[in-house]
Scaffold this motif. Sequence first.
Motif, PDB file in Angstrom:
ATOM      1  N   LEU A 178      37.399  44.227  41.986  1.00  0.00           N
ATOM      2  CA  LEU A 178      38.352  43.343  41.315  1.00  0.00           C
ATOM      3  C   LEU A 178      39.646  44.098  41.004  1.00  0.00           C
ATOM      4  CD1 LEU A 178      38.948  40.583  40.078  1.00  0.00           C
ATOM      5  CD2 LEU A 178      37.831  41.363  37.982  1.00  0.00           C
TER       6      LEU A 178
ATOM      7  N   THR B  11      43.257  43.090  42.539  1.00  0.00           N
ATOM      8  CA  THR B  11      44.324  42.659  41.626  1.00  0.00           C
ATOM      9  C   THR B  11      45.481  43.650  41.598  1.00  0.00           C
ATOM     10  OG1 THR B  11      43.174  43.665  39.742  1.00  0.00           O
ATOM     11  CG2 THR B  11      42.845  41.303  40.107  1.00  0.00           C
TER      12      THR B  11
ATOM     13  N   LEU C 147      31.730  33.755  36.724  1.00  0.00           N
ATOM     14  CA  LEU C 147      32.972  33.838  37.507  1.00  0.00           C
ATOM     15  C   LEU C 147      34.176  33.359  36.701  1.00  0.00           C
ATOM     16  CD1 LEU C 147      31.678  32.670  41.000  1.00  0.00           C
ATOM     17  CD2 LEU C 147      32.207  35.001  40.248  1.00  0.00           C
ATOM     18  N   ALA C 148      33.981  32.334  35.879  1.00  0.00           N
ATOM     19  CA  ALA C 148      35.082  31.837  35.048  1.00  0.00           C
ATOM     20  C   ALA C 148      35.509  32.885  34.025  1.00  0.00           C
ATOM     21  CB  ALA C 148      34.677  30.543  34.350  1.00  0.00           C
TER      22      ALA C 148
ATOM     23  N   THR D 170      37.430  35.571  35.745  1.00  0.00           N
ATOM     24  CA  THR D 170      38.785  35.101  36.022  1.00  0.00           C
ATOM     25  C   THR D 170      39.664  35.213  34.785  1.00  0.00           C
ATOM     26  OG1 THR D 170      37.958  33.597  37.721  1.00  0.00           O
ATOM     27  CG2 THR D 170      40.151  33.147  36.848  1.00  0.00           C
TER      28      THR D 170
ATOM     29  N   ARG E   2      42.803  37.792  34.415  1.00  0.00           N
ATOM     30  CA  ARG E   2      44.110  37.217  34.079  1.00  0.00           C
ATOM     31  C   ARG E   2      44.771  38.005  32.943  1.00  0.00           C
ATOM     32  NH1 ARG E   2      45.105  31.289  31.566  1.00  0.00           N
ATOM     33  NH2 ARG E   2      47.360  31.305  31.805  1.00  0.00           N
TER      34      ARG E   2
ATOM     35  N   LEU F 250      46.785  32.279  36.562  1.00  0.00           N
ATOM     36  CA  LEU F 250      45.412  31.817  36.749  1.00  0.00           C
ATOM     37  C   LEU F 250      45.009  31.735  38.219  1.00  0.00           C
ATOM     38  CD1 LEU F 250      42.798  30.742  35.515  1.00  0.00           C
ATOM     39  CD2 LEU F 250      43.830  28.470  35.533  1.00  0.00           C
ATOM     40  N   GLU F 251      45.876  31.209  39.052  1.00  0.00           N
ATOM     41  CA  GLU F 251      45.539  31.039  40.473  1.00  0.00           C
ATOM     42  C   GLU F 251      45.268  32.380  41.150  1.00  0.00           C
ATOM     43  OE1 GLU F 251      48.572  29.962  39.204  1.00  0.00           O
ATOM     44  OE2 GLU F 251      47.847  27.946  38.743  1.00  0.00           O
TER      45      GLU F 251
ATOM     46  N   ALA G  47      44.420  35.201  39.632  1.00  0.00           N
ATOM     47  CA  ALA G  47      43.215  35.792  39.044  1.00  0.00           C
ATOM     48  C   ALA G  47      41.961  35.179  39.664  1.00  0.00           C
ATOM     49  CB  ALA G  47      43.216  35.601  37.533  1.00  0.00           C
ATOM     50  N   ALA G  48      41.968  33.867  39.861  1.00  0.00           N
ATOM     51  CA  ALA G  48      40.822  33.200  40.493  1.00  0.00           C
ATOM     52  C   ALA G  48      40.651  33.668  41.937  1.00  0.00           C
ATOM     53  CB  ALA G  48      41.000  31.688  40.435  1.00  0.00           C
TER      54      ALA G  48
ATOM     55  N   VAL H 288      39.100  37.150  41.799  1.00  0.00           N
ATOM     56  CA  VAL H 288      37.673  37.110  41.457  1.00  0.00           C
ATOM     57  C   VAL H 288      36.855  36.597  42.642  1.00  0.00           C
ATOM     58  CG1 VAL H 288      35.963  35.954  39.998  1.00  0.00           C
ATOM     59  CG2 VAL H 288      37.991  36.964  38.969  1.00  0.00           C
TER      60      VAL H 288
END
Length: 185
Positions: free
Chosen positions: A73, A77, A147-148, A151, A155, A162-163, A165-166, A169
């Motif tokens: 991750l 990122t 997963l949420a 995310t 973030r 958000l997009e 970060a999702a 993930v």
Amino acid sequence: MLRQVIRSVTFRRDGYLRAVLGNRGVADGVVIVAAVYLALALTIGSRGIGDLVGHARFVLNGGFAWLIITGLLYLITRHGLRGEGSFQGVLATTALAHPVLLLLAIAQVGDPIPLALFAHPTLLATEVFRLEFLAGVGVVVATAWFLAILTAGARIAMSLPLERAALAVGGSYVAWWLVGTIFGF
């Protein structure tokens, strides 16, 4: 620490900020991950309490899985999506996602979920479809919630929208599954 976990699993921003900015975020993360995997090792499967080596191996595998998904991750990122943050921040926030995995212990009613299912990097292994309905739903809900939370943590820890970060993930979860499949853990 318990309040911070509750705040993070309910998606409150201050739970993640305390993990990223606090001086004990990683240390708390180690305790959280170890406690979750120890609780899972003692409650899931049919090993019994006497299998100390099996339980220790399961807890260590959980710790390594935490480090692997965090590293993936962070790489995605930081280098792929140009996020700003530290590995320690991502490490602290990914640990906050692990307590929802305790739903897996609660989900096993009737048909116990095999311990081997959780040694694989993905909670949505093909074996999940062979479980009883309630256990299968529990695995799917725990995975989605996990997963949420990852995310939300990515973030905050990496200052991403958000997009992105999702996307990070999702990419790290797929990469985690591939690494586990290739190396057989």
